[in-house]
Design a protein around this motif. Sequence first.
Motif, short mmCIF file in Angstrom:
data_model
loop_
_atom_site.label_atom_id
_atom_site.label_comp_id
_atom_site.label_asym_id
_atom_site.label_seq_id
_atom_site.Cartn_x
_atom_site.Cartn_y
_atom_site.Cartn_z
N ILE A 1 30.82 21.41 27.05
CA ILE A 1 31.62 22.56 26.66
C ILE A 1 30.72 23.53 25.90
N HIS A 2 30.45 24.67 26.50
CA HIS A 2 29.60 25.68 25.88
C HIS A 2 30.46 26.56 24.97
N LEU A 3 30.04 26.68 23.72
CA LEU A 3 30.87 27.37 22.72
C LEU A 3 30.14 28.54 22.08
N LYS A 4 30.94 29.48 21.60
CA LYS A 4 30.44 30.63 20.86
C LYS A 4 31.24 30.77 19.58
N ALA A 5 30.57 30.78 18.43
CA ALA A 5 31.24 31.00 17.15
C ALA A 5 31.76 32.43 17.09
N VAL A 6 32.99 32.60 16.63
CA VAL A 6 33.59 33.93 16.60
C VAL A 6 34.12 34.33 15.23
N SER A 7 34.17 33.40 14.27
CA SER A 7 34.66 33.75 12.94
C SER A 7 34.32 32.63 11.96
N CYS A 8 34.10 32.99 10.70
CA CYS A 8 33.82 31.99 9.67
C CYS A 8 34.16 32.55 8.30
N TYR A 9 34.82 31.76 7.47
CA TYR A 9 35.15 32.18 6.10
C TYR A 9 35.65 30.96 5.33
N TYR A 10 35.86 31.12 4.03
CA TYR A 10 36.39 30.02 3.23
C TYR A 10 37.84 30.30 2.86
N ILE A 11 38.59 29.23 2.68
CA ILE A 11 39.99 29.33 2.33
C ILE A 11 40.34 28.20 1.37
N LYS A 12 41.49 28.28 0.76
CA LYS A 12 42.04 27.14 0.04
C LYS A 12 42.65 26.23 1.09
N ASN A 13 42.45 24.94 0.95
CA ASN A 13 42.91 24.00 1.95
C ASN A 13 44.38 24.23 2.30
N THR A 14 44.66 24.42 3.57
CA THR A 14 46.01 24.72 4.01
C THR A 14 46.30 24.02 5.33
N PRO A 15 47.54 23.52 5.52
CA PRO A 15 47.86 22.85 6.78
C PRO A 15 47.93 23.80 7.97
N GLU A 16 48.00 25.11 7.73
CA GLU A 16 48.12 26.06 8.81
C GLU A 16 46.95 25.96 9.79
N VAL A 17 45.75 25.76 9.26
CA VAL A 17 44.57 25.66 10.11
C VAL A 17 44.66 24.45 11.04
N ARG A 18 45.44 23.46 10.66
CA ARG A 18 45.52 22.20 11.41
C ARG A 18 46.60 22.22 12.49
N ARG A 19 47.18 23.33 12.76
CA ARG A 19 48.22 23.37 13.80
C ARG A 19 47.63 23.02 15.17
N THR A 20 48.31 22.14 15.87
CA THR A 20 47.87 21.76 17.21
C THR A 20 48.96 21.94 18.25
N VAL A 21 50.19 22.16 17.80
CA VAL A 21 51.32 22.30 18.72
C VAL A 21 51.91 23.70 18.59
N PHE A 22 52.12 24.35 19.72
CA PHE A 22 52.66 25.70 19.75
C PHE A 22 53.77 25.77 20.79
N ARG A 23 54.80 26.54 20.50
CA ARG A 23 55.96 26.58 21.39
C ARG A 23 55.64 27.20 22.74
N ASN A 24 54.64 28.10 22.76
CA ASN A 24 54.23 28.71 24.03
C ASN A 24 52.85 29.35 23.86
N LYS A 25 52.32 29.91 24.94
CA LYS A 25 50.99 30.51 24.90
C LYS A 25 50.95 31.72 23.99
N GLU A 26 52.04 32.48 23.93
CA GLU A 26 52.08 33.66 23.07
C GLU A 26 51.95 33.26 21.60
N ALA A 27 52.59 32.16 21.23
CA ALA A 27 52.49 31.68 19.84
C ALA A 27 51.06 31.26 19.52
N PHE A 28 50.40 30.63 20.49
CA PHE A 28 49.01 30.24 20.28
C PHE A 28 48.11 31.47 20.15
N ASP A 29 48.29 32.46 21.00
CA ASP A 29 47.49 33.68 20.94
C ASP A 29 47.65 34.37 19.59
N ASP A 30 48.87 34.38 19.06
CA ASP A 30 49.12 34.97 17.74
C ASP A 30 48.40 34.17 16.66
#
Length: 272
Positions: free
Chosen positions: A192-221
């Motif tokens: 799997i060839h990858l390209k980094a597109v963003s990097c920053y620091y945050i306070k630990n949050t469960p939002e980053v850990r989302r793996t399930v989305f109701r549809n493709k539009e929700a994932f794109d958002d």
Amino acid sequence: MEEKKSQKRGWIHKLIIMVLVVVAGVSGGQFLKIYIEDYRAQREYEKLVQMISQEETPAQESTEESREETPEETAKQQEPPYISPIDFEKLVEMNPDVVAWIRIPDTNIDYPIVQSSNNDEYLYKSFEGEESKAGSIFLDFESQSNLRGYNNIIYGHNMKSGFMFKDINRFKDEEYFKEHQYFEIYTPRETIHLKAVSCYYIKNTPEVRRTVFRNKEAFDDFVQRMLEPCAYAEFPEKEISGLYTLVTCSYEVDDGRTVLFAIETDTETDTE
């Protein structure tokens, strides 16, 4: 009287110095112990790299007399089987939890990725199953093991020695980010060839850990929201099927995390 006070102050000063020496010795000893443990862990991974690296076997040339093929025959030809530069058979013998290998050129990041039924098992356990402060690089237990889910989350410790995911923090520097954007994740089935597109620091949050989305539009958002906090983020120009999220500790805030986001690209890089 003054002489006794002076002697008493002298003893107090000596006692303070002795305590400081002891504290410094203990602290220095602890630091040396941690460094030795980190170094030993890294040496184990370096040996692992040497042991499992394998060259791609060139396709065998046909011994049949060459002739012009018909379009039908050409269409029937299959792609040559994928041969990974990583010997996963050896890795699986050592640890059946291995799912992939991550390699970022010109960094210390060159490690196997494991996955367990929880996110605690490999926090302080090495790839070979030994207790280790360095732990292992591991895939979130809710991410797909083939790394083809919506959000493929990979964790690693930020070791002071520079090992494991320490170099992920360096991507917060724009110049470093642009010099190290391309890297690979190898699985038993594909590269799997990858390209980094963003990097920053945050306070630990469960939002980053989302793996399930109701549809493709929700994932794109979700992708849009995850990338935009970075001033030099590079937003995808075409639709993407998955995000690769690398996470390590960060110390700008309490319970902080540095997150590096990457997407799949057609660009290949030489990681040897």
